[in-house]
Design a protein around this motif. Structure first.
Motif, short mmCIF file in Angstrom:
data_model
loop_
_atom_site.label_atom_id
_atom_site.label_comp_id
_atom_site.label_asym_id
_atom_site.label_seq_id
_atom_site.Cartn_x
_atom_site.Cartn_y
_atom_site.Cartn_z
N ASP A 13 77.00 -64.03 -12.85
CA ASP A 13 77.83 -63.93 -14.06
C ASP A 13 78.53 -62.59 -14.20
O ASP A 13 78.80 -62.13 -15.31
CB ASP A 13 77.00 -64.22 -15.33
CG ASP A 13 76.35 -65.59 -15.28
OD1 ASP A 13 76.94 -66.49 -14.66
OD2 ASP A 13 75.25 -65.74 -15.85
N GLU A 14 78.84 -61.97 -13.09
CA GLU A 14 79.50 -60.66 -13.13
C GLU A 14 80.98 -60.79 -13.52
O GLU A 14 81.60 -59.81 -13.95
CB GLU A 14 79.41 -59.98 -11.76
CG GLU A 14 77.98 -59.63 -11.31
CD GLU A 14 77.34 -60.76 -10.52
OE1 GLU A 14 77.91 -61.87 -10.49
OE2 GLU A 14 76.27 -60.53 -9.93
N GLY A 15 81.54 -62.00 -13.31
CA GLY A 15 82.97 -62.19 -13.58
C GLY A 15 83.73 -62.55 -12.31
O GLY A 15 84.94 -62.32 -12.21
N LYS A 16 83.01 -63.15 -11.37
CA LYS A 16 83.60 -63.49 -10.06
C LYS A 16 84.82 -64.40 -10.21
O LYS A 16 85.85 -64.19 -9.58
CB LYS A 16 82.54 -64.17 -9.17
CG LYS A 16 81.34 -63.30 -8.87
CD LYS A 16 80.26 -64.02 -8.12
CE LYS A 16 79.53 -65.07 -8.93
NZ LYS A 16 78.69 -64.54 -10.03
N GLY A 17 84.66 -65.43 -11.07
CA GLY A 17 85.75 -66.41 -11.23
C GLY A 17 87.03 -65.74 -11.66
O GLY A 17 88.10 -65.97 -11.11
N HIS A 41 81.86 -70.38 -13.34
CA HIS A 41 82.84 -69.30 -13.16
C HIS A 41 83.96 -69.48 -14.18
O HIS A 41 84.68 -70.48 -14.16
CB HIS A 41 83.38 -69.32 -11.72
CG HIS A 41 82.33 -69.00 -10.71
ND1 HIS A 41 82.56 -68.97 -9.35
CD2 HIS A 41 81.02 -68.66 -10.86
CE1 HIS A 41 81.45 -68.64 -8.72
NE2 HIS A 41 80.50 -68.46 -9.61
N THR A 42 84.09 -68.49 -15.07
CA THR A 42 85.02 -68.62 -16.19
C THR A 42 86.35 -67.92 -15.90
O THR A 42 86.37 -66.80 -15.42
CB THR A 42 84.41 -67.98 -17.45
OG1 THR A 42 83.05 -68.41 -17.55
CG2 THR A 42 85.17 -68.37 -18.70
N GLU A 44 90.24 -67.18 -17.75
CA GLU A 44 91.04 -67.25 -18.97
C GLU A 44 92.46 -66.78 -18.67
O GLU A 44 92.65 -65.71 -18.10
CB GLU A 44 90.44 -66.36 -20.07
CG GLU A 44 89.23 -67.00 -20.73
CD GLU A 44 88.76 -66.24 -21.96
OE1 GLU A 44 87.54 -66.09 -22.10
OE2 GLU A 44 89.61 -65.80 -22.77
N ALA A 300 77.42 -69.81 -19.00
CA ALA A 300 78.60 -70.68 -18.96
C ALA A 300 78.20 -72.13 -18.67
O ALA A 300 78.88 -73.07 -19.04
CB ALA A 300 79.57 -70.18 -17.88
N LYS A 332 83.86 -55.83 -17.55
CA LYS A 332 83.32 -55.83 -18.91
C LYS A 332 83.00 -54.44 -19.47
O LYS A 332 82.15 -54.31 -20.34
CB LYS A 332 82.10 -56.76 -19.00
CG LYS A 332 82.44 -58.20 -18.63
CD LYS A 332 81.32 -59.18 -18.91
CE LYS A 332 81.44 -59.82 -20.27
NZ LYS A 332 80.66 -61.06 -20.39
N PRO A 416 88.44 -60.60 -20.82
CA PRO A 416 88.31 -61.83 -20.05
C PRO A 416 89.62 -62.38 -19.48
O PRO A 416 89.60 -63.16 -18.53
CB PRO A 416 87.71 -62.82 -21.04
CG PRO A 416 87.98 -62.25 -22.40
CD PRO A 416 88.09 -60.77 -22.24
#
Ligand code: GDP
Ligand code: IMO
Ligand code: MG
Length: 426
Positions: A13-17, A41-42, A44, A300, A332, A416
């Motif tokens: 959940d580091e923000g890979k997506g 994987h979030t 935006e 997520a 983040k 994000p």
């Protein structure tokens, strides 16, 4: 000929997506190499938010081919749900998404086994995502798995039934008593989803990827989970069941090690973990709660609360080492924008001995983090457009991390949205 790898350095959940989406325009192919729908994987952009589980995060840019590699485990039902939702929002998938025939299939009974294994572990449970990941990889390694390519063969139903019977025996041995009606319903959905999967191009992805590389094209490999969840190097046994490290991109796609170029290691300016297992810098106080609230630290996939704590540079140094990280991406930092003081763990005190090396085990009882305290920058950075706008204290924080980690931080994410991404030129 270029294969770059982007992977998580913490507990996922580091923000890979988000970053894969940002980097995709620079590549011809984006490929997932391990994990399955345990990932969330979030992304935006343009006021919309998407969560991808099995489909690579390059799917929203135009022109790239996205590949689900052989190292992935795929749940046809969840895949179909995810793909159909994307198609409903206007993304045509069949031309741009290809699936390896060697990827393994998550069966309905794998999910039941995941739940039964967790129950049998009692207090020692892993806190899995419940998606059947462990049992599916177990079948793969014990040479009992079903692969995507099998759905094209005439004897698929016989193979499926044999696997199911074996699983039912295992469930019985674990004292589980599956609801046969619910299982039959799930099987029906699963078989329908296979029909949908057959509409995609099922490929020998190792041939595909090497051919495009030989034609001078480039590939971005997208990791799932994080290094601390790697089955070999993570906080075993509280890990996932695949190799999340860089080497996993080689085995999960059929890419030779010498073809790997950049290794992007992604980390949060703090640290989170979901599920059970040790977490030396975990905060149980108001600060931990503040990070959770400001960072919206809820899973997520499962919606579970993420455990929050300070950044752990001992673990990060280890992750950089085992992955051969060439560039760091910090995510983040905006969550810390209002903090007076920010702490970073630079060493562990284990039974009175201070070490900067990551130990065999990080059993919480014995490992005490040694912190350095840094002043917060107390500036809303979320609307900044370039590093020239960074406040000095933030620049100092980055310099401190780069010195500690001996690796350059080349991208900083300050929110994000796709646009809230700043490249550093140094
Ligand atoms: P992944 O599994 O590594 O792709 O990460 P997740 O999507 O599970 O979790 C990252 C969460 O942080 C998502 O909700 C993102 O939208 C969000 N996010 C990503 N980058 C940033 C950032 O720089 N700042 C903030 N505030 N949120 C971010
Ligand atoms: P992304 O790709 C965070 C954790 C689970 C559990 C352990 C094992 O979104 O970063 P599993 O279902 O894989 O057998 O669970 O791993 N876990 C994750 N934590 N992010 C993930 O993926 C995760 N995938 C699995 O919470 O502790
Ligand atoms: Mg995630």
């Amino acid at each position: 000929m270029k294969v770059d790898v982007l992977l998580g350095l913490q507990w996922g959940d580091e923000g890979k997506g988000k970053v894969v989406d940002v980097l995709t325009p620079r590549y011809d192919i984006v490929a997932r190499f391990q994990g399955g729908p345990n990932a969330g994987h979030t992304l935006e952009f343009e006021g919309k938010k998407y969560v991808l589980r099995s489909i690579p995060s390059g799917i929203f840019q135009s022109g790239q081919i996205n590949v689900i590699g052989n190292g992935v485990v795929l749940d046809p039902v969840l895949f179909a749900e995810e793909a159909k939702a994307l198609e409903a929002s206007g993304n045509k998938l069949t031309d741009v998404l290809k699936i390896s025939k060697k990827a393994h299939l998550i069966m309905p009974t794998h999910r039941l086994l995941d739940a039964a294994n967790e129950k049998a572990k009692g207090k020692g449970k892993i806190g899995t995502t419940g998606k059947g990941i462990g049992p599916t990889y177990t079948d793969k390694i014990s040479r009992n798995g079903l692969r995507v390519g099998d759905i094209l063969s005439d004897d698929f139903n016989a193979k499926y039934s044999a696997a199911k019977e074996r699983h039912l025996e295992q469930l019985h041995a674990l004292g589980a008593d599956p609801d046969t009606e619910a299982l039959a319903e799930n099987e029906r959905k699963w078989m329908d989803a296979l029909d949908y999967m057959r509409t995609f191009e099922l490929i020998d992805s190792e041939h595909f990827i090497n051919k495009v590389l030989n034609a001078g094209k480039s590939v971005l490999c997208e990791g799932a989970q994080g290094t601390m969840l790697d089955v070999d190097f993570g906080s075993y046994p509280f890990v996932t069941s695949s190799n999340t490290v860089c080497a996993g991109a080689c085995t999960g796609l059929g890419v030779a090690p010498r073809k790997i170029g950049e290794v992007f290691g992604i980390f949060k300016a703090y640290c989170t973990r979901v599920g059970s297992g040790p977490f030396p810098t975990e905060l149980f106080d108001e600060t931990g709660k503040t990070i959770r609230d400001l960072g919206h630290e809820y899973g997520a996939v499962t919606g579970r609360e993420r455990r929050c704590g300070w950044i752990d540079l001992v673990a990060l140094r280890y992750a950089i080492m085992v992955n051969g990280v060439t560039q760091l991406i910090m995510m983040k930092s905006d969550v810390l924008d209002g903090f007076d003081e920010i702490k970073a763990c630079t060493a562990y005190d284990i039974d009175g001995t201070v070490t900067r090396d990551f130990p065999y085990t990080i059993d919480d009882e014995k490992v005490k983090p040694v912190y350095v305290s840094l002043p917060g920058w107390k500036t809303d950075m979320t609307k900044m457009k370039s590093e020239a706008e960074f406040p000095q204290k933030f620049v100092d924080y980055i310099k401190f991390l780069e010195q500690e980690l001996e690796t350059p931080i080349t991208i900083v994410s300050i929110g994000p949205d796709r646009k809230q991404t700043i490249e550093r030129t140094h």
